[in-house]
Write a protein that holds these residues in place. Structure first.
Motif, mmCIF file in Angstrom:
data_model
loop_
_atom_site.group_PDB
_atom_site.id
_atom_site.type_symbol
_atom_site.label_atom_id
_atom_site.label_comp_id
_atom_site.label_asym_id
_atom_site.label_seq_id
_atom_site.Cartn_x
_atom_site.Cartn_y
_atom_site.Cartn_z
ATOM 1 N N ASP A 159 12.629 7.416 -28.917
ATOM 2 C CA ASP A 159 12.651 7.695 -27.364
ATOM 3 C C ASP A 159 11.348 8.369 -27.238
ATOM 4 O OD1 ASP A 159 15.096 6.469 -27.140
ATOM 5 O OD2 ASP A 159 16.169 8.210 -26.695
ATOM 6 N N CYS A 160 10.419 7.842 -26.213
ATOM 7 C CA CYS A 160 9.256 8.501 -26.008
ATOM 8 C C CYS A 160 9.265 8.827 -24.527
ATOM 9 C CB CYS A 160 8.066 7.743 -26.113
ATOM 10 S SG CYS A 160 7.805 7.295 -27.768
ATOM 11 N N LYS A 161 8.790 10.137 -24.085
ATOM 12 C CA LYS A 161 8.624 10.526 -22.740
ATOM 13 C C LYS A 161 7.217 10.254 -22.194
ATOM 14 C CE LYS A 161 9.887 14.337 -19.368
ATOM 15 N NZ LYS A 161 10.584 15.741 -19.223
ATOM 16 N N VAL A 162 7.192 9.484 -21.104
ATOM 17 C CA VAL A 162 5.814 9.023 -20.692
ATOM 18 C C VAL A 162 5.757 9.376 -19.075
ATOM 19 C CG1 VAL A 162 5.902 7.073 -22.337
ATOM 20 C CG2 VAL A 162 7.021 6.627 -20.281
ATOM 21 N N THR A 163 4.722 9.287 -18.600
ATOM 22 C CA THR A 163 4.364 9.083 -17.632
ATOM 23 C C THR A 163 3.917 7.567 -16.917
ATOM 24 O OG1 THR A 163 1.973 9.847 -17.373
ATOM 25 C CG2 THR A 163 3.806 11.619 -17.095
ATOM 26 N N SER A 164 4.117 7.243 -15.901
ATOM 27 C CA SER A 164 3.661 5.862 -15.231
ATOM 28 C C SER A 164 3.939 5.874 -13.789
ATOM 29 C CB SER A 164 4.625 4.937 -16.010
ATOM 30 O OG SER A 164 6.143 4.920 -15.682
ATOM 31 N N TRP A 165 3.252 4.878 -13.464
ATOM 32 C CA TRP A 165 3.079 4.577 -11.792
ATOM 33 C C TRP A 165 4.293 3.466 -11.651
ATOM 34 C CZ3 TRP A 165 0.456 7.420 -8.231
ATOM 35 C CH2 TRP A 165 -0.620 8.135 -8.851
ATOM 36 N N GLU A 166 4.728 3.730 -10.527
ATOM 37 C CA GLU A 166 5.897 2.646 -9.683
ATOM 38 C C GLU A 166 5.382 2.262 -8.648
ATOM 39 O OE1 GLU A 166 9.747 4.366 -9.820
ATOM 40 O OE2 GLU A 166 9.842 4.417 -11.931
ATOM 41 N N ARG A 167 5.514 0.929 -8.188
ATOM 42 C CA ARG A 167 5.009 0.416 -6.880
ATOM 43 C C ARG A 167 6.169 -0.124 -6.310
ATOM 44 N NH1 ARG A 167 0.535 -3.573 -7.897
ATOM 45 N NH2 ARG A 167 -0.495 -1.771 -8.079
ATOM 46 N N ASP A 168 6.208 0.602 -4.946
ATOM 47 C CA ASP A 168 7.356 0.199 -3.874
ATOM 48 C C ASP A 168 6.721 -0.346 -2.574
ATOM 49 O OD1 ASP A 168 9.644 1.346 -5.081
ATOM 50 O OD2 ASP A 168 8.372 3.091 -4.781
ATOM 51 N N TYR A 169 7.185 -1.704 -2.295
ATOM 52 C CA TYR A 169 6.557 -2.603 -1.402
ATOM 53 C C TYR A 169 7.567 -2.232 -0.194
ATOM 54 C CZ TYR A 169 3.779 -5.084 -4.607
ATOM 55 O OH TYR A 169 3.032 -5.733 -5.684
ATOM 56 N N PHE A 170 6.870 -1.976 1.189
ATOM 57 C CA PHE A 170 7.719 -1.910 2.362
ATOM 58 C C PHE A 170 6.892 -2.292 3.537
ATOM 59 C CE2 PHE A 170 4.990 1.859 1.595
ATOM 60 C CZ PHE A 170 4.448 2.095 2.935
ATOM 61 N N THR A 171 7.570 -2.381 4.609
ATOM 62 C CA THR A 171 6.981 -3.042 5.865
ATOM 63 C C THR A 171 7.440 -1.831 6.848
ATOM 64 O OG1 THR A 171 8.953 -4.331 6.248
ATOM 65 C CG2 THR A 171 7.080 -5.253 5.223
ATOM 66 N N VAL A 172 6.722 -1.743 7.826
ATOM 67 C CA VAL A 172 6.764 -0.907 9.090
ATOM 68 C C VAL A 172 6.690 -1.744 10.300
ATOM 69 C CG1 VAL A 172 5.874 1.124 10.276
ATOM 70 C CG2 VAL A 172 5.838 1.004 7.636
ATOM 71 N N GLU A 173 7.436 -1.354 11.246
ATOM 72 C CA GLU A 173 7.902 -2.260 12.551
ATOM 73 C C GLU A 173 6.882 -1.280 13.403
ATOM 74 O OE1 GLU A 173 10.995 -3.609 15.558
ATOM 75 O OE2 GLU A 173 11.560 -3.611 13.592
ATOM 76 N N ALA A 174 5.894 -1.979 14.120
ATOM 77 C CA ALA A 174 5.061 -1.262 15.102
ATOM 78 C C ALA A 174 4.468 -2.318 15.897
ATOM 79 C CB ALA A 174 4.121 -0.393 14.207
ATOM 80 N N ASN A 175 3.768 -1.599 17.118
ATOM 81 C CA ASN A 175 2.990 -2.809 18.145
ATOM 82 C C ASN A 175 1.599 -2.945 17.211
ATOM 83 O OD1 ASN A 175 5.197 -2.509 19.760
ATOM 84 N ND2 ASN A 175 4.583 -0.714 20.418
ATOM 85 N N SER A 176 1.066 -2.530 16.685
ATOM 86 C CA SER A 176 -0.310 -2.801 15.897
ATOM 87 C C SER A 176 -0.358 -2.104 14.766
ATOM 88 C CB SER A 176 -1.289 -2.113 16.842
ATOM 89 O OG SER A 176 -1.206 -0.771 16.902
ATOM 90 N N TYR A 177 -1.376 -2.585 13.911
ATOM 91 C CA TYR A 177 -1.548 -2.003 12.680
ATOM 92 C C TYR A 177 -1.994 -0.473 12.465
ATOM 93 C CZ TYR A 177 -3.761 -0.942 8.219
ATOM 94 O OH TYR A 177 -4.092 -0.204 7.239
ATOM 95 N N GLU A 178 -2.637 -0.145 13.509
ATOM 96 C CA GLU A 178 -2.993 1.212 13.709
ATOM 97 C C GLU A 178 -1.782 1.996 13.809
ATOM 98 O OE1 GLU A 178 -6.537 -1.400 14.282
ATOM 99 O OE2 GLU A 178 -4.592 -1.178 15.414
ATOM 100 N N GLU A 179 -0.887 1.531 14.718
ATOM 101 C CA GLU A 179 0.565 2.302 14.960
ATOM 102 C C GLU A 179 1.143 2.334 13.560
ATOM 103 O OE1 GLU A 179 4.531 2.083 17.708
ATOM 104 O OE2 GLU A 179 3.007 0.813 18.098
ATOM 105 N N ALA A 180 1.285 1.180 12.836
ATOM 106 C CA ALA A 180 1.971 1.315 11.713
ATOM 107 C C ALA A 180 1.343 2.225 10.643
ATOM 108 C CB ALA A 180 1.988 -0.255 10.971
ATOM 109 N N GLU A 181 -0.150 2.195 10.680
ATOM 110 C CA GLU A 181 -0.666 3.034 9.875
ATOM 111 C C GLU A 181 -0.507 4.666 10.369
ATOM 112 O OE1 GLU A 181 -5.279 4.495 8.802
ATOM 113 O OE2 GLU A 181 -4.808 2.330 8.444
ATOM 114 N N ALA A 182 -0.422 5.013 11.395
ATOM 115 C CA ALA A 182 -0.090 6.353 11.729
ATOM 116 C C ALA A 182 1.294 6.909 11.521
ATOM 117 C CB ALA A 182 -0.425 6.531 13.353
ATOM 118 N N ILE A 183 2.303 5.815 11.696
ATOM 119 C CA ILE A 183 3.597 6.045 11.241
ATOM 120 C C ILE A 183 3.599 6.464 9.629
ATOM 121 C CG2 ILE A 183 5.836 5.077 10.823
ATOM 122 C CD1 ILE A 183 5.297 3.295 13.570
#
Length: 100
Positions: A9-33
């Protein structure tokens, strides 16, 4: 001559990727959220505008941790076929954690 099974057994660090969507009126609003969450783990965000997608481990980012980076505790443990720990790379006996 016999063959004897062991595992490591080895203890490691690694990255994980989570995909998600944000409901908003515009991309700018979604990014602000998203920015309003202050880079917290998205899997722990409770927001009705958030929809979680798939998640994946990025295996090519996996890096072994060394005991010096783990408060002296082991980051590699070798076990026999009965699951008994037979050795670790802990820096000293005080940091050896048995799984008995």
């Amino acid at each position: 001559m016999g063959k004897f099974e062991f595992y490591q057994d080895c203890k490691v660090t690694s990255w994980e990727r989570d995909y998600f969507t944000v409901e908003a009126n515009s991309y700018e609003e979604a990014e602000a959220i998203v920015r309003s969450w202050r880079c917290k783990d998205v899997s722990n965000i409770i927001d009705s505008r958030l929809s979680h997608g798939r998640s994946e481990a990025l295996r090519d980012t996996s890096e072994l941790l060394f005991p010096e980076e783990n408060d002296g505790y082991s980051t590699i443990e070798i076990f026999n076929q009965e699951g008994e720990s037979i050795m670790t790379n802990a820096l000293n006996e005080d940091n050896y954690e048995r799984n008995d």
